[in-house]
Design a protein around this motif. Structure first.
Motif, short mmCIF file in Angstrom:
data_model
loop_
_atom_site.label_atom_id
_atom_site.label_comp_id
_atom_site.label_asym_id
_atom_site.label_seq_id
_atom_site.Cartn_x
_atom_site.Cartn_y
_atom_site.Cartn_z
N VAL A 126 1.18 -1.26 -0.11
CA VAL A 126 -0.09 -0.02 -0.32
C VAL A 126 0.54 1.20 -0.27
N ASP A 127 0.92 2.18 -0.78
CA ASP A 127 1.38 3.40 -0.57
C ASP A 127 1.15 4.29 0.32
N VAL A 128 2.19 4.81 0.84
CA VAL A 128 2.76 5.07 2.32
C VAL A 128 3.39 6.46 2.03
N ILE A 129 2.38 7.53 2.76
CA ILE A 129 3.55 8.74 2.80
C ILE A 129 3.26 9.23 3.92
N VAL A 130 4.71 9.71 4.25
CA VAL A 130 5.01 10.57 5.35
C VAL A 130 4.62 11.99 5.28
N LEU A 131 3.89 12.84 6.00
CA LEU A 131 3.48 14.28 5.97
C LEU A 131 4.62 14.92 7.28
N ARG A 132 5.10 16.09 7.54
CA ARG A 132 5.68 16.71 8.71
C ARG A 132 5.05 17.91 8.87
N PRO A 133 5.53 19.04 10.10
CA PRO A 133 4.84 20.18 9.79
C PRO A 133 6.88 20.13 9.86
N ILE A 134 6.52 22.13 9.18
CA ILE A 134 7.90 22.61 9.69
C ILE A 134 8.13 23.10 10.65
N PRO A 135 8.78 22.96 11.66
CA PRO A 135 8.85 23.43 13.01
C PRO A 135 9.01 25.00 12.67
N HIS A 136 8.55 25.91 13.33
CA HIS A 136 8.25 26.94 13.91
C HIS A 136 7.44 28.08 12.42
N ARG A 137 7.51 26.88 11.83
CA ARG A 137 6.86 27.68 10.46
C ARG A 137 5.43 27.37 10.02
N MET A 138 4.95 26.69 10.30
CA MET A 138 3.24 26.55 10.20
C MET A 138 2.91 26.12 9.17
N ILE A 139 3.63 25.60 8.17
CA ILE A 139 3.40 24.68 7.40
C ILE A 139 3.71 23.61 7.13
N TYR A 140 3.13 22.01 6.00
CA TYR A 140 3.58 21.02 5.85
C TYR A 140 4.85 21.07 5.37
N ASP A 141 5.88 19.80 5.24
CA ASP A 141 6.21 19.57 4.40
C ASP A 141 6.37 19.51 3.33
N ARG A 142 5.25 18.87 2.96
CA ARG A 142 5.14 18.37 1.40
C ARG A 142 3.70 19.43 0.67
N PRO A 143 3.16 20.32 -0.05
CA PRO A 143 2.84 20.88 -0.18
C PRO A 143 1.54 20.46 -0.95
N GLU A 152 3.92 12.69 11.43
CA GLU A 152 4.24 13.31 12.58
C GLU A 152 4.36 14.64 12.93
N ASN A 153 4.32 14.64 13.54
CA ASN A 153 4.12 15.41 14.75
C ASN A 153 5.34 16.04 15.30
N VAL A 154 6.54 17.26 13.91
CA VAL A 154 7.53 17.27 14.99
C VAL A 154 8.42 18.49 14.77
N ASP A 155 7.12 19.15 15.73
CA ASP A 155 7.60 20.61 16.08
C ASP A 155 7.27 20.67 17.38
N GLN A 193 0.27 15.92 19.63
CA GLN A 193 1.21 17.02 20.56
C GLN A 193 2.50 16.40 19.95
N ALA A 194 3.74 17.72 20.98
CA ALA A 194 5.20 17.02 19.92
C ALA A 194 5.76 15.78 19.93
N GLY A 195 6.34 15.37 19.55
CA GLY A 195 6.79 13.52 19.16
C GLY A 195 5.67 12.85 18.69
N GLU A 196 4.05 13.16 18.38
CA GLU A 196 2.98 12.30 18.41
C GLU A 196 3.17 12.21 17.09
N GLN A 197 2.13 10.83 16.34
CA GLN A 197 2.20 10.08 15.20
C GLN A 197 0.96 9.49 15.34
#
Length: 349
Positions: free
Chosen positions: A28-45, A60-63, A113-117
């Motif tokens: 199954v296709d797996v896509i990982v999405l994260r926020p860019i810390p401190h910028r309030m945007i996702y790493d994949r638009p 995955e919340n790395v913020d 929260q921070a560190g959760e996925q």
């Protein structure tokens, strides 16, 4: 598999499509999405998935700020964002994790929260189109969003579509230190008089996300006032250090009137939200961001308003100081209070 898909974009189209087809047959296709810390945007638009196919999205919340991931029906990002802000005016907002009760929400994670996925195992819509994804913590929807492109075939996916932005860049990850109260910080406030580290304060202004919303001397976000304004307020005795500390620890406790987000429901059911930039007996004008001249102001005839409320949740979440030591908090406070002036007495050794 995800790495293989990302790297395949470096090849020619025919080779890339063939590799992606083979990888799609494996799992199954797996896509990982994260926020860019401190910028309030996702790493994949942009995310591309095949219509009707199963897909797993790992958020995955790395913020250090709380975020969620909601996928809406086409064109519904603003409506869902405003409905989430409306939840911010009710006691149920946090309990509902700011996920509105509407059929415009197709898929959603919880508020992480921070560190959760969290893993979303979904079947892609069968109808081709552009499906917005967005964070619905109050206020975040204005900058933190992207598009899920539902396509008919793997060959419809652009070669470079899957490459994410590095979510960390050169900004170090911060870990939980302790839960700070206002009084904890005020107990050490005498240490703010001198001996603070200017460079530490400057770096922390970015690392703990202040810069995502606030500017300092014109550099930074436009969702909140320039922090240099604090200098004038302190000089005019319109605020003090204790109030600044309290605002950092409990940001939703007292939101300055001109920055409270208004949520307006029109008689025809249309929703508007924003900060009041003008109001008289007949007209209400709202701006999603009054500090950004490029944001359109919405003018509303008051007689067409059915309901009006305001969000009681600050766009700044609680807990941003909890990744900092006492000395770091004091360095950041000194930097803010000084207006980024390295000659301020707080930085005297």
């Amino acid at each position: 598999i995800q790495l293989g898909k990302d790297l395949s974009g470096q090849l020619g189209r025919e080779a890339a499509v063939n590799i992606r087809r083979r990888l799609a047959d494996l799992a199954v296709d797996v896509i990982v999405l994260r926020p860019i810390p401190h910028r309030m945007i996702y790493d994949r638009p942009h995310i591309y998935i095949q219509a009707g196919k199963p897909v797993e999205i790992v958020f995955e919340n790395v913020d250090i700020m709380p975020h969620n991931l909601i996928i809406t029906t086409p064109g519904a990002r603003e409506e869902v964002g405003i409905l989430a802000e409306r939840l911010g005016s009710t006691p149920q907002g946090f309990a509902k994790q700011f996920i509105p009760d509407t059929d415009k929400v197709l898929f959603a994670t919880g508020m992480l929260q921070a560190g959760e996925q969290q893993r979303l195992q979904i079947t892609a819509p069968t109808e081709l189109g552009e499906y917005p994804f967005v964070c619905t913590f109050p206020g975040h929807w204005r900058t933190m969003f992207g598009t899920v492109h539902v396509v008919a075939d793997i060959s419809d996916i652009p070669l470079q579509a899957t490459a994410p932005i590095d979510p960390h860049g050169d900004i170090p990850q911060r870990k939980f230190v302790r839960k700070w109260s206002t009084q904890d910080v005020l107990n050490a406030i005498n240490l703010l008089e001198s001996g603070r580290d200017f460079e530490s304060g400057r770096q922390l202004f970015t690392q703990v996300s202040c810069v995502a919303c606030h500017a300092m001397k014109g550099t930074g976000g436009k969702l909140a006032p320039d922090m240099v304004d604090l200098q004038k307020k302190l000089a005019d005795q319109k605020t003090d250090v204790a109030k600044i500390v309290d605002a950092l620890v409990v940001p939703s406790k007292e939101i300055e009137a001109k920055y409270r987000v208004q949520i307006v429901v029109m008689v025809d059911g249309k929703l508007h939200s924003g900060v009041v930039v003008f109001e008289d007996e007949k007209i209400l004008r709202l701006s999603a961001n009054p500090l950004d001249k490029n944001v359109k102001v919405v003018e509303i005839d008051k007689q067409d308003i059915d309901e009006r409320d305001e969000s009681k949740v600050s766009i700044m979440p609680e807990g941003l100081l909890n990744t900092m030591t006492r000395n770091e908090i004091l360095d950041l406070l000194a930097y803010i209070i000084s207006g980024a002036n390295p000659e301020h007495p707080a930085f005297r050794k």
